[in-house]
Design an enzyme around this catalytic site. Structure first.
Site, short mmCIF file in Angstrom:
data_model
loop_
_atom_site.label_atom_id
_atom_site.label_comp_id
_atom_site.label_asym_id
_atom_site.label_seq_id
_atom_site.Cartn_x
_atom_site.Cartn_y
_atom_site.Cartn_z
N HIS A 1 71.62 27.15 49.91
CA HIS A 1 70.08 27.40 49.56
C HIS A 1 69.63 28.46 50.16
O HIS A 1 69.84 28.82 51.57
CB HIS A 1 69.50 26.18 50.28
CG HIS A 1 67.91 26.29 50.10
ND1 HIS A 1 67.35 26.04 48.79
CD2 HIS A 1 67.05 26.39 50.76
CE1 HIS A 1 66.10 26.45 48.80
NE2 HIS A 1 65.67 26.37 50.00
N TYR B 1 57.86 22.96 37.52
CA TYR B 1 58.44 21.88 38.56
C TYR B 1 57.67 20.85 38.55
O TYR B 1 56.54 20.62 38.76
CB TYR B 1 58.64 22.40 39.93
CG TYR B 1 59.69 23.50 40.23
CD1 TYR B 1 60.84 22.98 40.88
CD2 TYR B 1 59.51 24.85 39.85
CE1 TYR B 1 61.67 23.90 40.89
CE2 TYR B 1 60.47 25.70 40.10
CZ TYR B 1 61.79 25.32 40.58
OH TYR B 1 62.64 26.19 40.67
#
Length: 578
Positions: free
Chosen positions: A416, A234
């Protein structure tokens, strides 16, 4: 091949078994010669330009899938580009990307002849020819870049061996045959090069709105970084809006992918930072690095989100997402998830997101509202569960207080959870009755999260309820999973995008803590092992010490189903509505 062509004049949706087995093409050992086939299907195969959606299947980009969706015909047309065909391939779908109990289209060669058929795999991974052939081969053509296979598949086939193509995430699987095989049953799927790709196959058929003449673009992209040579990265990069940048509306955004990295850039998000800080430090590096300044954690307001296979995102003509101007931070954080399973070294990347914005403000500001469960350890999942359900409520009392009389219009949604999430659904309820599904994903993956435009705008009025339910799997865990921000803790959230923007930014719930206290008392009464009820012991620690027998599991499920809830009905300043 000749028998295939002679049967082409008849409108036959289910070719005979012999025809299926010898369905297509002729290989020579020196070069592959492929004749364009058209199987009877009320017309010819679509042209390449008719496939608006595209995704690389494998990390090297050797397999590229394009597709289109026909809602009137209830089917999907696929175009699969094979850049380096050897002795065939498997392509298909399964519940979560497994090769067991999968629904497959198989192209294979014995070194002399080639065959195409609809197959399925059993619980042991053994392949079988399907008695009902629902992957229908439309044609094949040779091009300089490789072999194109064209085939179609109905959403629903009424075949118990077939995968039901639904809204939400689809786990596509592929396998490459590197040696000739003498029969379908001789293919050993555990010994082939294989992988999976997640996509949203059933894209909404939306009308692209008219774009204003004064539209400008801004690219938020990585500054020519070297992608780390590890499977998952990330990457965080801080960007700034110009000084004194006035209020604008974002009306559209799309991905900018560095050529050659299409298979490595998994998903990207642009976040705006909190306005209460005057400045944010510059940063360009891994998001999990100890060198990343803590203040970057205050950059959490989503402006744009893209995942592999997604197209450009358009706001409705009457609304735009505001950025710039008073009360809006100049600082933006770009986050890119690189998926590099082949551990390529030295790959440079300048991918990111291109924002389209206008100074001519639209009628409404768009807003983002959080639905679901509060981030709290009082909501927990026992270990060893295959499908444990938790539900969060945006109640009628909250919407009655916070929404305008004319209501709001939800046009997009981002679901999510963390790693244990398997299904997410939000439904709209009015007067105690379910009205419609806002968004649902029955094959949800925490590794594939994108903002999805809804097929139809959902109107929500004061007094309506929005109920979000998440299903979790903790079969691989030995202790309870509690709610929270950590990746091994859990969430259940639906970020809904709507207009006109209201003060309501968060509408969520959790079980009443007093009733959870009663649960721990009950556990102590009926079990030898005691859960410590002392004030200094956290709720998480209490859950970790529960002996997870059937009784304790069932009582917790009942508690979450029937106990009173604590509702958070919050303004953007985190102040609750009265």
């Amino acid at each position: 091949l000749s028998s295939m062509q002679s049967s082409g004049s008849k409108s036959c949706r289910c070719p005979s078994f012999k025809l299926r087995e010898v369905a297509s093409m002729y290989f020579t050992m020196i070069a592959v010669f492929l004749v364009i086939l058209v199987v009877a299907l009320q017309g010819s195969a679509p042209h390449g330009s008719d496939f608006p959606y595209k995704v690389p299947l494998d990390p090297q980009g050797l397999l590229e899938l394009s597709w289109n969706v026909s809602y009137p015909e209830q089917d999907v047309h696929f175009q699969l580009l094979i850049r380096d065909l050897q002795f065939g391939l498997l392509f298909g779908m399964s519940d979560r990307g497994e090769f067991e109990n999968a629904d497959l289209a198989v192209l294979w060669s014995d070194g002399h002849n080639s065959y195409f058929g609809d197959a399925w795999s059993d619980a042991k991974g053994q392949l079988h020819m399907d008695s009902q052939q629902d992957y229908q081969l439309l044609g094949a053509r040779r091009a300089p870049e490789g072999l194109y296979l064209l085939f179609r598949r109905a959403f629903s086939t009424c075949d118990p061996k077939d995968y039901l193509i639904e809204d939400g995430t689809v786990h596509l699987i592929y396998g490459i045959l590197e040696k000739p095989v003498h029969s379908l049953q001789a293919i050993n799927i555990s010994a082939i090069h294989r992988g999976l790709q997640r996509v949203q196959l059933l894209k909404p058929n939306i009308t692209i709105p008219n774009l204003p003449r004064d539209m400008k673009t801004m690219e938020i992209t990585a500054p020519d970084i070297v992608i780390p040579s590890q499977e998952t990265t990330y990457w965080c990069y801080m960007a700034e809006l110009p000084d004194n940048f006035p209020k604008h509306h974002i009306i559209m955004y799309e991905p900018v992918i560095t050529a050659g990295n299409e298979a490595l850039v998994h998903h990207m998000e642009v976040f705006q930072c909190a306005a209460e800080f005057d400045s944010f430090p510059h940063y360009n590096g891994p998001c999990d690095s100890k060198m990343k300044p803590d203040r970057l954690n205050y950059c959490r307001h989503v402006l744009a989100a893209w995942a592999m296979g997604a197209q450009a995102f358009y706001y409705p003509e009457e609304a735009g997402l505001a950025f710039g101007g008073p009360g809006s931070s100049r600082y933006l954080r770009l986050e890119i998830h690189y998926h590099n399973p082949l551990v390529f070294e030295g790959r440079r990347d300048s991918s990111g997101i291109r924002l389209y914005y206008t100074a001519t403000l639209r009628q409404y500001d768009a807003g983002i509202m959080e639905l679901g469960l509060v981030y709290t350890p009082v909501m927990a999942i026992p270990p060893g569960e295959d499908a444990f359900i938790l539900t969060g409520y945006c109640t009628d009392k909250c919407t009655q207080l916070a929404l305008p009389a004319a209501g709001i219009h939800i046009f997009a949604s981002q679901l999510h959870t963390h790693l244990a999430g398997r299904k997410v659904v939000t439904v709209l309820s009015r007067d105690g009755r379910e009205q419609q599904v806002v968004n649902a994903d029955g094959h949800y993956s925490p590794h594939f999260q994108e903002i999805r435009m809804l097929k139809e705008v959902v109107a929500v009025f004061p007094g309506d309820e929005l109920i979000t339910t998440c299903t979790y799997n903790t079969e691989d865990r030995s202790r309870a999973t509690v709610g929270g921000f950590g990746i091994l803790e859990e969430m259940c959230v639906n970020y809904v995008h709507y207009y006109p923007q209201t003060q309501l930014e968060l509408c969520k719930s959790a079980v009443d803590p007093g009733y959870l206290h009663r649960y721990f008392n009950l556990v102590n009464r009926f079990n030898d092992e005691e859960v410590c009820m002392c004030p200094q012991v956290s709720v998480s620690q209490q859950f970790f010490s529960v002996p997870w027998n059937t009784f304790n599991r069932d009582v917790l499920k009942s508690l979450y189903s029937f106990a009173p809830i604590s509702v958070h009905c919050n303004k953007s300043s985190a102040v609750r509505f009265p």
